[in-house]
Scaffold this active site. Sequence first.
Site, PDB file in Angstrom:
ATOM      1  N   GLU A 214       0.072   1.166  12.486  1.00  0.00           N
ATOM      2  CA  GLU A 214      -0.259  -0.205  12.918  1.00  0.00           C
ATOM      3  C   GLU A 214      -0.409  -0.382  14.424  1.00  0.00           C
ATOM      4  O   GLU A 214       0.111  -1.333  14.996  1.00  0.00           O
ATOM      5  CB  GLU A 214       0.789  -1.178  12.368  1.00  0.00           C
ATOM      6  CG  GLU A 214       0.881  -1.117  10.855  1.00  0.00           C
ATOM      7  CD  GLU A 214       1.982  -2.007  10.254  1.00  0.00           C
ATOM      8  OE1 GLU A 214       2.706  -2.671  11.013  1.00  0.00           O
ATOM      9  OE2 GLU A 214       2.113  -2.010   9.027  1.00  0.00           O
TER      10      GLU A 214
ATOM     11  N   ASN B 179      -2.107   5.225  10.060  1.00  0.00           N
ATOM     12  CA  ASN B 179      -1.955   4.277   8.955  1.00  0.00           C
ATOM     13  C   ASN B 179      -2.009   2.840   9.475  1.00  0.00           C
ATOM     14  O   ASN B 179      -1.368   2.512  10.480  1.00  0.00           O
ATOM     15  CB  ASN B 179      -0.588   4.538   8.304  1.00  0.00           C
ATOM     16  CG  ASN B 179      -0.368   3.809   6.995  1.00  0.00           C
ATOM     17  OD1 ASN B 179      -1.191   3.915   6.087  1.00  0.00           O
ATOM     18  ND2 ASN B 179       0.735   3.080   6.884  1.00  0.00           N
TER      19      ASN B 179
ATOM     20  N   HIS C 195      -2.940  -4.058   1.643  1.00  0.00           N
ATOM     21  CA  HIS C 195      -2.172  -5.221   1.161  1.00  0.00           C
ATOM     22  C   HIS C 195      -3.165  -6.370   1.029  1.00  0.00           C
ATOM     23  O   HIS C 195      -3.486  -7.039   2.018  1.00  0.00           O
ATOM     24  CB  HIS C 195      -1.083  -5.594   2.171  1.00  0.00           C
ATOM     25  CG  HIS C 195      -0.021  -4.562   2.336  1.00  0.00           C
ATOM     26  ND1 HIS C 195       0.895  -4.264   1.351  1.00  0.00           N
ATOM     27  CD2 HIS C 195       0.282  -3.743   3.372  1.00  0.00           C
ATOM     28  CE1 HIS C 195       1.710  -3.319   1.773  1.00  0.00           C
ATOM     29  NE2 HIS C 195       1.358  -2.978   2.997  1.00  0.00           N
TER      30      HIS C 195
ATOM     31  N   GLU D 123      -0.419   1.734   0.686  1.00  0.00           N
ATOM     32  CA  GLU D 123       0.582   0.686   0.423  1.00  0.00           C
ATOM     33  C   GLU D 123      -0.018  -0.420  -0.441  1.00  0.00           C
ATOM     34  O   GLU D 123       0.198  -1.606  -0.203  1.00  0.00           O
ATOM     35  CB  GLU D 123       1.088   0.091   1.747  1.00  0.00           C
ATOM     36  CG  GLU D 123       1.641   1.120   2.713  1.00  0.00           C
ATOM     37  CD  GLU D 123       2.189   0.533   4.007  1.00  0.00           C
ATOM     38  OE1 GLU D 123       2.390  -0.696   4.093  1.00  0.00           O
ATOM     39  OE2 GLU D 123       2.427   1.315   4.944  1.00  0.00           O
TER      40      GLU D 123
ATOM     41  N   ASP E 126      -1.014  -3.312  -2.683  1.00  0.00           N
ATOM     42  CA  ASP E 126      -0.551  -4.407  -3.539  1.00  0.00           C
ATOM     43  C   ASP E 126      -1.596  -5.514  -3.467  1.00  0.00           C
ATOM     44  O   ASP E 126      -2.325  -5.629  -2.484  1.00  0.00           O
ATOM     45  CB  ASP E 126       0.864  -4.911  -3.204  1.00  0.00           C
ATOM     46  CG  ASP E 126       1.119  -5.227  -1.743  1.00  0.00           C
ATOM     47  OD1 ASP E 126       0.172  -5.540  -1.013  1.00  0.00           O
ATOM     48  OD2 ASP E 126       2.295  -5.182  -1.335  1.00  0.00           O
TER      49      ASP E 126
END
Length: 304
Positions: free
Chosen positions: A127, A168, A205, A234, A236
């Site tokens: 990030e 990432n 996400h 990750e 979702d």
Amino acid sequence: GSTLQAAASESGRYFGTAIAAFKLNDSTYSSIANREFNMITAENEMKMDATEPSQNNFSYSSGDQILNWARSNGKRVRGHALAWHSQQPGWMQNMSGTQLRNAMLNHVTQVATHYKGKIYAWDVVNEAYADSGGGRRDSNLQRTGDDWIEAAFRAARAADPGAKLCYNDYNTDNWTWAKTQGVYNMVKDFKARGVPIDCVGFQSHFNSGSPYPSNYRTTLQNFAALGVEVQITELDIEGSGQQQAQTYANVVADCLAVKACTGITVWGVRDSDSWRSSGTPLLFDGSGNKKAAYTSTLDALNRG
Ligand code: G3I
């Protein structure tokens, strides 16, 4: 395949989840995790604050617990994350300059050395790009100089030459977004200059503010064309029912369409395990039942 991991394996891919160490003695949780997933990410236990709570005093018990659970069940592990502006231990938060740079590099070296030979891929830097504008995120690490990211990658390569090294980030899914372009240009530059980078993680996400984009596959393809592996790290997806199920299927189909997309990790097992305190973004409900999104994900993997 009749499980996510079996279905993903048929095309040589993995299907993973984030695991929290303190939940491993919940038998509903650990039995679903063991049955369905073959790649494991520690949700918090390998982060900077967890692994170096005081300077040069390393703490690996929770991270090791997850690593040992995974390995004893025949699963591989993604390491998350060596260097990040967030989840820094208190002693690091107010550091700056050369002192911080050296502390960060020492952290990368020590943690990657501890786990040497046991990690499939490390999120070396997490990030580091700003949410808008396409530039770097301001942080204490960024203020040590633009080259902090490549320095972290070089230190990780030296410590564990066998691990794939990933950058990432989130909101890098839509090809038209400035943040996506910023990260793309960094990876392109790293490849051109021989900075050791092997993979890019797309957190994915998805919610109303950053929905699954119709150009997601294009984004994965364009990064892959730079010569890196791409991984969905990750996943979702906010929502419920058939709409959520369809979006999961689309994400899986996009990964399977890109040869260099080597695997998918969802960010938790049951909805009740999600970092999103409200909502139902995962594949199993709070009781551990398979949701429509589970079935659509499995079917999409089996179509691969
Ligand atoms: O460990 C303490 C515990 O001692 C204390 O009692 C408890 C009280 O709140 O807090 C515990 O720490 C929490 C930790 O999760 C473990 O549960 C932190 O407050 C909480 O901030 C932390 O949240 C994690 C978050 O990263 C931190 O940045 C989430 O679980 C985790 O899912 C989330 O994961 C991130 C990825 O690493 C990077 N990408 C985004 C993703 C979602 O935010």
